[in-house]
Design a protein around this motif. Structure first.
Motif, short mmCIF file in Angstrom:
data_model
loop_
_atom_site.label_atom_id
_atom_site.label_comp_id
_atom_site.label_asym_id
_atom_site.label_seq_id
_atom_site.Cartn_x
_atom_site.Cartn_y
_atom_site.Cartn_z
N PRO A 58 0.84 -1.20 0.00
CA PRO A 58 0.00 0.00 0.00
C PRO A 58 0.87 1.25 0.00
O PRO A 58 1.95 1.27 0.58
N LYS A 59 0.38 2.28 -0.64
CA LYS A 59 1.09 3.57 -0.68
C LYS A 59 0.57 4.53 0.38
O LYS A 59 1.15 5.60 0.59
N VAL A 60 -0.57 4.18 0.97
CA VAL A 60 -1.26 5.12 1.85
C VAL A 60 -1.57 4.44 3.18
O VAL A 60 -2.06 3.31 3.20
N LEU A 61 -1.27 5.14 4.26
CA LEU A 61 -1.77 4.77 5.60
C LEU A 61 -2.89 5.74 5.93
O LEU A 61 -2.71 6.95 5.82
N MET A 62 -4.03 5.19 6.29
CA MET A 62 -5.12 6.06 6.70
C MET A 62 -5.46 5.77 8.15
O MET A 62 -5.58 4.61 8.55
N ILE A 63 -5.61 6.83 8.92
CA ILE A 63 -6.00 6.72 10.32
C ILE A 63 -7.40 7.30 10.42
O ILE A 63 -7.60 8.51 10.23
N ALA A 64 -8.35 6.42 10.65
CA ALA A 64 -9.75 6.80 10.56
C ALA A 64 -10.48 6.42 11.84
O ALA A 64 -9.96 5.69 12.68
N CYS A 65 -11.69 6.90 11.95
CA CYS A 65 -12.51 6.63 13.13
C CYS A 65 -13.16 5.25 13.00
O CYS A 65 -13.42 4.76 11.91
N SER A 66 -13.47 4.66 14.14
CA SER A 66 -14.17 3.37 14.14
C SER A 66 -15.64 3.50 13.75
O SER A 66 -16.30 2.48 13.50
N ASP A 67 -16.12 4.72 13.67
CA ASP A 67 -17.54 4.98 13.37
C ASP A 67 -17.99 4.18 12.15
O ASP A 67 -17.35 4.21 11.10
N SER A 68 -19.12 3.50 12.30
CA SER A 68 -19.59 2.60 11.25
C SER A 68 -20.01 3.33 9.97
O SER A 68 -20.16 2.71 8.92
N ARG A 69 -20.19 4.63 10.08
CA ARG A 69 -20.64 5.40 8.91
C ARG A 69 -19.50 5.95 8.08
O ARG A 69 -19.70 6.56 7.03
N VAL A 70 -18.27 5.79 8.59
CA VAL A 70 -17.13 6.46 7.97
C VAL A 70 -16.08 5.41 7.60
O VAL A 70 -14.93 5.45 8.04
N ASP A 71 -16.48 4.46 6.79
CA ASP A 71 -15.56 3.41 6.43
C ASP A 71 -14.65 3.88 5.28
O ASP A 71 -15.14 4.22 4.20
N PRO A 72 -13.35 3.88 5.50
CA PRO A 72 -12.46 4.41 4.46
C PRO A 72 -12.59 3.71 3.12
O PRO A 72 -12.56 4.35 2.06
N ALA A 73 -12.73 2.39 3.12
CA ALA A 73 -12.83 1.67 1.84
C ALA A 73 -14.10 2.06 1.10
O ALA A 73 -14.10 2.23 -0.12
N ILE A 74 -15.19 2.20 1.84
CA ILE A 74 -16.45 2.56 1.18
C ILE A 74 -16.41 3.99 0.66
O ILE A 74 -16.78 4.25 -0.49
N ILE A 75 -15.97 4.91 1.47
CA ILE A 75 -16.08 6.30 1.05
C ILE A 75 -15.00 6.70 0.03
O ILE A 75 -15.12 7.74 -0.60
N THR A 76 -13.99 5.88 -0.15
CA THR A 76 -13.01 6.18 -1.20
C THR A 76 -13.05 5.15 -2.33
O THR A 76 -12.23 5.22 -3.24
N ASN A 77 -14.00 4.22 -2.25
CA ASN A 77 -14.11 3.17 -3.27
C ASN A 77 -12.76 2.47 -3.49
O ASN A 77 -12.37 2.19 -4.62
N SER A 78 -12.07 2.18 -2.42
CA SER A 78 -10.75 1.57 -2.61
C SER A 78 -10.86 0.07 -2.77
O SER A 78 -11.87 -0.55 -2.44
N GLU A 79 -9.83 -0.51 -3.32
CA GLU A 79 -9.76 -1.95 -3.58
C GLU A 79 -8.79 -2.58 -2.58
O GLU A 79 -7.92 -1.89 -2.01
N PRO A 80 -8.88 -3.89 -2.40
CA PRO A 80 -7.91 -4.56 -1.53
C PRO A 80 -6.48 -4.20 -1.96
O PRO A 80 -6.17 -4.17 -3.15
N GLY A 81 -5.66 -3.92 -0.98
CA GLY A 81 -4.26 -3.62 -1.27
C GLY A 81 -3.92 -2.15 -1.33
O GLY A 81 -2.74 -1.80 -1.34
N GLU A 82 -4.92 -1.28 -1.37
CA GLU A 82 -4.62 0.13 -1.60
C GLU A 82 -4.33 0.94 -0.32
O GLU A 82 -3.54 1.90 -0.39
N ILE A 83 -4.99 0.63 0.77
CA ILE A 83 -4.82 1.45 1.97
C ILE A 83 -4.55 0.57 3.18
O ILE A 83 -5.28 -0.39 3.43
N PHE A 84 -3.52 0.89 3.91
CA PHE A 84 -3.27 0.29 5.23
C PHE A 84 -4.03 1.16 6.21
O PHE A 84 -3.86 2.38 6.23
N ILE A 85 -4.87 0.53 7.02
CA ILE A 85 -5.84 1.33 7.77
C ILE A 85 -5.78 1.06 9.28
O ILE A 85 -5.81 -0.10 9.72
N VAL A 86 -5.71 2.14 10.03
CA VAL A 86 -5.89 2.09 11.47
C VAL A 86 -7.24 2.71 11.77
O VAL A 86 -7.57 3.75 11.20
N ARG A 87 -8.00 2.07 12.62
CA ARG A 87 -9.25 2.71 13.06
C ARG A 87 -9.35 2.66 14.57
O ARG A 87 -9.22 1.60 15.18
#
Lengths: 205, 205, 205, 205
Positions: free
Chosen positions: D38-67
């Protein structure tokens, strides 16, 4: 927030633009630069519930699609009249060189019900200008008590009709083209495939 | 891992089944129990790159779809021949009561290129049984130097032809039915809408 | 056409906006007006290949998600230090009242490999400030020859640790809260579920 | 048809399996064989409405995510305690070599509201074991009248805290790593980006 259905489609197109042209232009680029090279022609019903792209999760470029009432193929008749379905089959087979043709029928088909009504009462569709004549392509398929059986029979008629097109028959003979008959059972979400040797439909999904 | 294209469609169907029938059956249930009630009829090209459901992100039940070569509507001709496109329009308008008809054309259309070739050389499609005759529906639209212009002109011819269907014209007059002409520019991903008053196409997306 | 990965995410967001806020605002509206009411807390790995929303096809509002290295839950320790995972569990259980907690592990986990390396060589992670200490939460799970076994064992440790939180244990006892251990086998795409009675993992998908 | 939420997730996983492993295994194959990049680390909230993959339409492999709750980054503190967020940042930066870190905050954040409540009344979260301590990471950000302002201020604190990690600061200095602050306005669906020079948030979508 009072969306009319056309505005919704425009908004959906805006999403498509963002996702395919902005986010992942590589999804589309070759299809524009090189042109389409679909391997499959699908002949499906116009029914809004039976969209080939949705039910097969296909991507742009994968399926060349004809949609008409009751997914019918008329017999070969190069008589100078307008033959929309035949023209699309010709373009797919002779220009694009598809390797598969799938007739995709489905349960609860309004067109097949119209055909069955006509089979019981010749005047059932007399108030219609085109529907009755169109569905008569699969005429004897209407002689079933259950619409499931009529739908499955109609798929077989369309496959037979496909073989009346000489350039379809040649390619099928040579092994360059395969024909498939599928029936989507909309109540259960199952997909049944015609076994062309036995004439039975086998559950695939 | 050597997937043939039909196996891929079957696998895609398996995904559709899981997502629509197992995970979210409420997405499908009413469409089965109550039947389809689409508000929009779309007449689109068979081209594999221009799938209405994909480019508008539509869901099952939203659009009743006809697809033929070059998204053409022939003129009203209740002559007892097989008229697939006309039958679908009739079913959508008279049986389902759609409120909108969208003619969806697009750039780089093979059918329109065939039409243009015929306009320059009458024998261009003489080796074809159906395609030449079919695209001649929008005959004079082929008299353009650029395919974009021919495609846009052909959409207008189809809209004019739609108004030759008496039950279309009546509903348009009464305000129960709206007609729309859209042209999808596949190179750029833009959507252009015909302004039926000015005859120009305005960019919507 | 030289997209940097952040511009791609922005473009993806534009698509999300179009599809969720313009095309189908009803998908989001209640989540904004009423607030979130997820029924499931999922504790998953930060690994980019194991995104809970993608692999479960979930929609906004369905899962409250914690993601950390190797999907670990530390033991209950209300000591005034910063405990991100514990705080999220507390918020999900005590504020949101989730009914299920799923620990989602996976094969080929880099965090578990780090843990295994430490188990063999105490100095393996000595050049790291945080990773070694963090994965030591599931310390003895590292004592396996195969990473699959270590990953599965680590999920069990996290489940045990969950039960050290008094307000988790109470709800589990009363039947208000269920705990689940899942292991996603990334090579095959299978999902294995811990049978908490036998301690074995059973294939679910 | 009485689906519990966990069964729905399993069904969704079945769809994922069909679409990614059966229909398009090429989507996943490299991620398994080669590993994640992955080229991007995203640090996002655990909130169920703010899913990084959904809101950025990302595919597996694109974002390393901390929530975690309220997408917070604690200050650098290699003290031997369990630091889940810091461990994930370390793994993303030092092991995976991401080129971007995005802090993704959002409006209507429950964690920030808890922080604001604490700012007004020290005892507001005294009944909680972890949440109050956790959100105190962005302590002074709670001193705002409007939650929007507190959320935006908290993102800035997390960005400042990121720079206390020496191996983050070095890479930022050398130009190998970029930091981004985004705020998702959940009511409107807009995305605002922090201009780190002016300190203002500019609308991106």
């Amino acid at each position: 927030m009072t969306h009319n259905p056309v505005d919704r489609l425009i908004a959906g197109f805006r999403g498509f633009h963002a996702l395919y042209y902005e986010q992942r232009p590589e999804r589309i680029r070759d299809l524009v630069d090189v042109g389409q090279k679909p391997k499959v022609l699908m002949i499906a019903c116009s029914d809004s519930r039976v969209d080939p792209a949705i039910i097969t999760n296909s991507e742009p470029g994968e399926i060349f699609i004809v949609r008409n009432v009751a997914n019918m193929v008329p017999p070969y008749a190069p008589d100078g009249a307008y033959h929309g379905t035949s023209a699309a089959i010709e373009y797919a087979v002779r220009d694009l060189g598809v390797e598969h043709i799938v007739i995709l029928g489905h349960s609860r088909c309004g067109g097949i019900r119209a055909l069955m009504a006509s089979a019981q009462d010749e005047t059932a569709l007399s108030g219609r200008d085109f529907v009755g004549q169109w569905v008569s392509i699969c005429g004897h398929a209407g002689n079933h008590d259950h619409s499931d059986d009529a739908e499955k029979a109609a798929i077989k008629v369309s496959l037979e009709n496909l073989l009346t097109f000489p350039w379809v028959a040649e390619r099928v003979s040579s092994g360059a083209l395969d024909l498939h008959g599928w029936w989507f059972q909309i109540e259960t979400g199952n997909l049944w495939e015609l076994n062309r040797e036995t004439g039975a439909y086998d559950k695939r999904v």
